[in-house]
Design a protein around this motif. Structure first.
Motif, PDB file in Angstrom:
ATOM      1  N   LEU A 188     -27.531  -5.064 -11.780  1.00  0.00           N
ATOM      2  CA  LEU A 188     -27.191  -6.486 -11.795  1.00  0.00           C
ATOM      3  C   LEU A 188     -27.383  -7.084 -13.177  1.00  0.00           C
ATOM      4  CD1 LEU A 188     -26.363  -8.961 -10.132  1.00  0.00           C
ATOM      5  CD2 LEU A 188     -28.776  -9.328  -9.616  1.00  0.00           C
ATOM      6  N   ASP A 189     -28.483  -6.735 -13.852  1.00  0.00           N
ATOM      7  CA  ASP A 189     -28.735  -7.257 -15.205  1.00  0.00           C
ATOM      8  C   ASP A 189     -27.638  -6.820 -16.175  1.00  0.00           C
ATOM      9  OD1 ASP A 189     -31.022  -8.448 -14.293  1.00  0.00           O
ATOM     10  OD2 ASP A 189     -32.400  -6.961 -15.139  1.00  0.00           O
ATOM     11  N   PHE A 190     -27.201  -5.571 -16.032  1.00  0.00           N
ATOM     12  CA  PHE A 190     -26.155  -5.070 -16.925  1.00  0.00           C
ATOM     13  C   PHE A 190     -24.851  -5.839 -16.725  1.00  0.00           C
ATOM     14  CE2 PHE A 190     -22.389  -2.357 -17.300  1.00  0.00           C
ATOM     15  CZ  PHE A 190     -22.404  -2.121 -18.675  1.00  0.00           C
ATOM     16  N   ILE A 191     -24.442  -6.042 -15.479  1.00  0.00           N
ATOM     17  CA  ILE A 191     -23.191  -6.761 -15.216  1.00  0.00           C
ATOM     18  C   ILE A 191     -23.282  -8.197 -15.727  1.00  0.00           C
ATOM     19  CG2 ILE A 191     -21.689  -7.668 -13.405  1.00  0.00           C
ATOM     20  CD1 ILE A 191     -21.310  -4.705 -13.901  1.00  0.00           C
ATOM     21  N   ASN A 192     -24.431  -8.841 -15.522  1.00  0.00           N
ATOM     22  CA  ASN A 192     -24.606 -10.213 -16.019  1.00  0.00           C
ATOM     23  C   ASN A 192     -24.495 -10.257 -17.534  1.00  0.00           C
ATOM     24  OD1 ASN A 192     -24.948 -11.267 -13.453  1.00  0.00           O
ATOM     25  ND2 ASN A 192     -27.175 -11.139 -13.501  1.00  0.00           N
ATOM     26  N   GLN A 193     -25.108  -9.292 -18.227  1.00  0.00           N
ATOM     27  CA  GLN A 193     -25.041  -9.272 -19.685  1.00  0.00           C
ATOM     28  C   GLN A 193     -23.627  -8.948 -20.159  1.00  0.00           C
ATOM     29  OE1 GLN A 193     -27.395 -10.077 -22.215  1.00  0.00           O
ATOM     30  NE2 GLN A 193     -25.389 -10.041 -23.195  1.00  0.00           N
ATOM     31  N   LYS A 223     -11.954  -7.144 -21.011  1.00  0.00           N
ATOM     32  CA  LYS A 223     -11.637  -8.537 -21.319  1.00  0.00           C
ATOM     33  C   LYS A 223     -11.998  -9.519 -20.208  1.00  0.00           C
ATOM     34  CE  LYS A 223      -9.798  -7.145 -25.128  1.00  0.00           C
ATOM     35  NZ  LYS A 223     -10.541  -7.324 -26.380  1.00  0.00           N
ATOM     36  N   LYS A 224     -12.016  -9.037 -18.957  1.00  0.00           N
ATOM     37  CA  LYS A 224     -12.235  -9.948 -17.847  1.00  0.00           C
ATOM     38  C   LYS A 224     -13.642  -9.776 -17.274  1.00  0.00           C
ATOM     39  CE  LYS A 224      -7.365 -10.015 -16.464  1.00  0.00           C
ATOM     40  NZ  LYS A 224      -6.411  -9.745 -15.350  1.00  0.00           N
ATOM     41  N   PRO A 225     -14.385 -10.871 -17.107  1.00  0.00           N
ATOM     42  CA  PRO A 225     -15.706 -10.774 -16.472  1.00  0.00           C
ATOM     43  C   PRO A 225     -15.603 -10.225 -15.050  1.00  0.00           C
ATOM     44  CG  PRO A 225     -15.422 -12.905 -17.543  1.00  0.00           C
ATOM     45  CD  PRO A 225     -14.076 -12.250 -17.539  1.00  0.00           C
ATOM     46  N   ILE A 226     -16.650  -9.559 -14.611  1.00  0.00           N
ATOM     47  CA  ILE A 226     -16.707  -9.024 -13.252  1.00  0.00           C
ATOM     48  C   ILE A 226     -17.361 -10.101 -12.381  1.00  0.00           C
ATOM     49  CG2 ILE A 226     -17.658  -7.203 -11.791  1.00  0.00           C
ATOM     50  CD1 ILE A 226     -17.571  -5.386 -14.257  1.00  0.00           C
ATOM     51  N   LYS A 227     -16.545 -10.816 -11.638  1.00  0.00           N
ATOM     52  CA  LYS A 227     -17.016 -11.971 -10.874  1.00  0.00           C
ATOM     53  C   LYS A 227     -17.420 -11.559  -9.456  1.00  0.00           C
ATOM     54  CE  LYS A 227     -14.101 -15.255 -13.412  1.00  0.00           C
ATOM     55  NZ  LYS A 227     -13.031 -16.287 -13.285  1.00  0.00           N
ATOM     56  N   GLY A 228     -18.398 -12.294  -8.914  1.00  0.00           N
ATOM     57  CA  GLY A 228     -18.811 -12.083  -7.534  1.00  0.00           C
ATOM     58  C   GLY A 228     -19.396 -10.710  -7.272  1.00  0.00           C
ATOM     59  N   TYR A 229     -20.086 -10.154  -8.258  1.00  0.00           N
ATOM     60  CA  TYR A 229     -20.602  -8.785  -8.135  1.00  0.00           C
ATOM     61  C   TYR A 229     -21.697  -8.707  -7.076  1.00  0.00           C
ATOM     62  CZ  TYR A 229     -22.892  -4.409  -9.516  1.00  0.00           C
ATOM     63  OH  TYR A 229     -23.451  -3.158  -9.533  1.00  0.00           O
ATOM     64  N   TYR A 241     -28.419   8.425 -12.042  1.00  0.00           N
ATOM     65  CA  TYR A 241     -28.640   7.346 -11.084  1.00  0.00           C
ATOM     66  C   TYR A 241     -27.333   6.569 -10.940  1.00  0.00           C
ATOM     67  CZ  TYR A 241     -33.498   8.393 -12.263  1.00  0.00           C
ATOM     68  OH  TYR A 241     -34.699   9.030 -12.477  1.00  0.00           O
ATOM     69  N   PHE A 242     -27.040   6.140  -9.727  1.00  0.00           N
ATOM     70  CA  PHE A 242     -25.775   5.469  -9.462  1.00  0.00           C
ATOM     71  C   PHE A 242     -26.026   4.156  -8.720  1.00  0.00           C
ATOM     72  CE2 PHE A 242     -25.049  10.009  -9.612  1.00  0.00           C
ATOM     73  CZ  PHE A 242     -23.969  10.123 -10.472  1.00  0.00           C
ATOM     74  N   VAL A 243     -25.298   3.123  -9.148  1.00  0.00           N
ATOM     75  CA  VAL A 243     -25.326   1.831  -8.466  1.00  0.00           C
ATOM     76  C   VAL A 243     -23.892   1.511  -8.067  1.00  0.00           C
ATOM     77  CG1 VAL A 243     -25.825  -0.626  -8.642  1.00  0.00           C
ATOM     78  CG2 VAL A 243     -27.324   1.030  -9.763  1.00  0.00           C
ATOM     79  N   ASP A 244     -23.666   1.382  -6.773  1.00  0.00           N
ATOM     80  CA  ASP A 244     -22.338   1.082  -6.246  1.00  0.00           C
ATOM     81  C   ASP A 244     -22.288  -0.366  -5.803  1.00  0.00           C
ATOM     82  OD1 ASP A 244     -21.639   3.735  -6.609  1.00  0.00           O
ATOM     83  OD2 ASP A 244     -22.277   4.313  -4.598  1.00  0.00           O
ATOM     84  N   GLY A 245     -21.212  -1.048  -6.160  1.00  0.00           N
ATOM     85  CA  GLY A 245     -21.044  -2.439  -5.774  1.00  0.00           C
ATOM     86  C   GLY A 245     -19.577  -2.801  -5.685  1.00  0.00           C
ATOM     87  N   VAL A 246     -19.309  -4.081  -5.443  1.00  0.00           N
ATOM     88  CA  VAL A 246     -17.939  -4.582  -5.384  1.00  0.00           C
ATOM     89  C   VAL A 246     -17.887  -5.933  -6.092  1.00  0.00           C
ATOM     90  CG1 VAL A 246     -17.328  -3.384  -3.237  1.00  0.00           C
ATOM     91  CG2 VAL A 246     -18.364  -5.665  -3.130  1.00  0.00           C
ATOM     92  N   ASP A 247     -16.678  -6.306  -6.559  1.00  0.00           N
ATOM     93  CA  ASP A 247     -16.491  -7.633  -7.138  1.00  0.00           C
ATOM     94  C   ASP A 247     -15.944  -8.573  -6.070  1.00  0.00           C
ATOM     95  OD1 ASP A 247     -13.826  -7.018  -6.829  1.00  0.00           O
ATOM     96  OD2 ASP A 247     -13.433  -6.702  -8.957  1.00  0.00           O
ATOM     97  N   GLU A 248     -15.566  -9.778  -6.478  1.00  0.00           N
ATOM     98  CA  GLU A 248     -15.113 -10.773  -5.508  1.00  0.00           C
ATOM     99  C   GLU A 248     -13.812 -10.378  -4.823  1.00  0.00           C
ATOM    100  OE1 GLU A 248     -14.659 -14.425  -7.595  1.00  0.00           O
ATOM    101  OE2 GLU A 248     -12.934 -13.747  -8.789  1.00  0.00           O
ATOM    102  N   GLU A 252     -14.138  -1.743  -6.116  1.00  0.00           N
ATOM    103  CA  GLU A 252     -15.364  -0.996  -6.370  1.00  0.00           C
ATOM    104  C   GLU A 252     -15.798  -1.113  -7.827  1.00  0.00           C
ATOM    105  OE1 GLU A 252     -14.927   3.038  -5.190  1.00  0.00           O
ATOM    106  OE2 GLU A 252     -14.952   2.596  -3.041  1.00  0.00           O
ATOM    107  N   VAL A 253     -17.096  -1.267  -8.016  1.00  0.00           N
ATOM    108  CA  VAL A 253     -17.703  -1.264  -9.343  1.00  0.00           C
ATOM    109  C   VAL A 253     -18.828  -0.238  -9.308  1.00  0.00           C
ATOM    110  CG1 VAL A 253     -18.908  -2.600 -11.107  1.00  0.00           C
ATOM    111  CG2 VAL A 253     -17.143  -3.696  -9.689  1.00  0.00           C
ATOM    112  N   ARG A 254     -18.655   0.869  -9.999  1.00  0.00           N
ATOM    113  CA  ARG A 254     -19.636   1.959  -9.970  1.00  0.00           C
ATOM    114  C   ARG A 254     -20.236   2.152 -11.369  1.00  0.00           C
ATOM    115  NH1 ARG A 254     -15.348   4.322  -7.292  1.00  0.00           N
ATOM    116  NH2 ARG A 254     -14.986   5.747  -9.024  1.00  0.00           N
TER     117      ARG A 254
END
Length: 369
Positions: A188-193, A223-229, A241-248, A252-254
Motif C-alpha cells: 500500500l505504501d508503495f502504490i501511494n508513493q 503516467k496514470k495513478p493507480i486509483k482505488g487500490y 513476496y507477492f502482494v495481489d490487489g485490484v484498482d477501482e 489486477e495489480v500484482r
C-alpha cells in the motif's frame, strides 16, 4: 451331491408356497453398543506466537468455529498464532482491545472445549463485560489488517520481545517467516508513493521503496495513478513476496518484493511489463518555479539517466543523444559529433566541449516557466 440339490430345491418351493399371511420372521435382540461420549478438551489452551508461548481461554464455540481470549501483548508480534491441544491449529487475531490488553483469536477445528469462567488468578486487565464486548466485535466482523497492524504496533512499543524457539519456527507453512500485515502495508505504501510521484513528476522518492534503480527508471514511464487500490492477498513463495490487489476498475495489480535488511523492496510489478506500458515511453520531470533550473539536482540527474530517451526536433531533423566512452554522442541522422558535457545552465539545456562540429558549445533547449 444330488441329495443336497434336491433338499435346497424343496426348501425354495416351500418358501415360495407360503401365503403372505403365513410368512414367519425370526428376530434376535442384540446387545446395544455403548455410545462413546464426545471428548471435551480443557478450555485453557497453549498459544504459540513467534515471540511468546502463552495460554488463552476458549470463551465461545459454534460448531467448528471457536474464539479464544488472550493477553493481546503476548500475540502482538504476528497476526497469526498456533493453538496447541492434542493437535496444532492455526489461529488468526480478529479483534484487539489495546487499552485493556486483550485480543480474540479465531480458530476452526472439530474439537469440543469446556467453556468455563476464566480463573481469577489469570491476570487479564479486562473484566467479563469488556471481554464479551470484544468477542461480539470479532464475531460480527473481524477488523481489517490495517487496524490490526496499527494496534499490534502500539502494543509492541511497550515490550522487549524477541523471537524464540517454539512451534512457529517449525510450522510446515512459511507464514511465520514474515508478517503478512507488514507486507500488505509495504504494498500500500508503495502504490501511494507511486501515485504521488506520478502527480508531482518526481520519482526520486521511489528509490526508498525499490530494490534497484532499474525499477525506478521503469516506473517513470507510468503516467496514470493507480486509483482505488485494494489489497486482496499477501504471501511468500521461496525468497519472493507477492502482494495481489485490484484498482477501482477491478484490474489486477500484482507487486513482487524481496526483503532487504528487514524491509520489503519492490523488484517488479505486472504493470511494468510490455503488455501494460505505452508504446512511446517518454519520461517526465516536475520543475520548481521558484528556482533556477540549474539549482535543481534532480533535473541534472534526470537528464543524465534519461539521455537516450531525450529527442529534440529542429526543423525536419530529430536529434538523439547517448553516452559512450568519449562522452556524449549527438546524432541527427545526417551529422554526428561528440561533446564532453550536457547539463542545465541559466535555464538552458546545453552541450559543452563539442568536437567535429562548427561550434564548441550548443544551447539545445530552453526551459520556460
Amino acid at each position: 451331491m444330488k441329495k443336497l440339490f434336491t433338499l435346497i430345491f424343496v426348501l425354495l418351493l416351500a418358501a415360495c408356497s407360503d401365503k403372505p399371511g403365513d410368512a414367519k420372521w425370526v428376530a434376535q435382540t442384540l446387545p446395544n453398543e455403548e455410545k462413546k461420549e464426545p471428548v471435551v478438551l480443557n478450555g485453557e489452551v497453549a498459544i504459540h506466537s513467534p515471540n511468546t508461548t502463552t495460554s488463552g481461554f476458549v470463551i465461545h464455540q459454534s460448531k467448528r468455529d471457536k474464539w479464544i481470549v488472550v493477553n493481546a501483548q503476548d500475540v502482538a508480534s504476528h497476526p497469526n498464532s498456533l493453538i496447541y491441544d492434542e493437535n496444532i491449529t492455526l489461529g488468526e487475531t480478529e479483534a484487539i482491545d489495546v487499552a485493556n490488553n486483550i485480543a480474540i483469536i479465531h480458530i476452526r477445528n472439530g474439537k469440543d472445549y469446556s467453556i468455563e469462567d476464566i480463573p481469577a488468578n489469570k491476570e487479564f486487565a479486562a473484566n467479563k463485560d469488556q471481554i464479551d464486548r470484544l468477542l461480539d466485535e470479532a464475531m460480527e466482523e473481524k477488523m481489517d489488517w490495517q487496524q490490526r497492524l496499527q494496534k499490534n504496533t502500539d502494543l509492541m512499543e511497550h515490550t522487549n520481545q524477541e523471537q524464540i524457539d517454539n512451534f512457529t519456527k517449525y510450522y510446515e507453512k512459511n507464514i511465520f517467516t514474515y508478517n503478512s500485515d507488514e507486507l500488505k502495508k509495504a504494498g500500500l505504501d508503495f502504490i501511494n508513493q507511486l501515485n504521488d510521484s506520478i502527480v508531482k513528476k518526481d520519482h526520486t522518492p521511489l528509490k526508498g521503496y525499490t530494490a534497484s534503480d532499474d525499477v525506478v527508471q521503469a516506473l517513470q514511464y507510468i503516467k496514470k495513478p493507480i486509483k482505488g487500490y485494494q489489497i486482496k492477498d499477501a504471501r511468500k513463495e521461496g525468497v519472493y513476496y507477492f502482494v495481489d490487489g485490484v484498482d477501482e476498475q477491478k484490474e489486477e495489480v500484482r507487486l513482487t518484493f524481496v526483503q532487504e535488511q528487514q524491509q520489503f523492496k519492490v523488484i517488479g510489478a505486472n504493470f511494468l511489463t510490455d503488455e501494460y506500458r505505452p508504446e512511446e515511453m517518454v519520461p517526465e520531470v516536475q520543475l520548481s518555479d521558484e528556482q533556477e533550473m540549474e539549482a535543481v539536482p534532480a533535473l541534472q540527474l534526470f537528464i543524465i539517466e534519461q539521455l537516450p530517451a531525450i529527442q529534440l526536433t529542429v526543423g525536419e531533423l530529430q536529434w538523439n543523444m547517448k553516452h559512450d566512452d568519449k562522452g556524449i554522442v549527438v546524432n541527427n541522422g545526417s551529422a554526428q559529433f561528440t561533446c564532453n558535457f550536457i547539463g542545465v545552465k541559466e535555464n538552458h539545456l546545453v552541450l559543452n566541449g563539442c568536437i567535429n562540429t562548427k561550434s564548441e558549445n550548443y544551447i539545445i533547449a530552453t526551459f520556460e516557466r
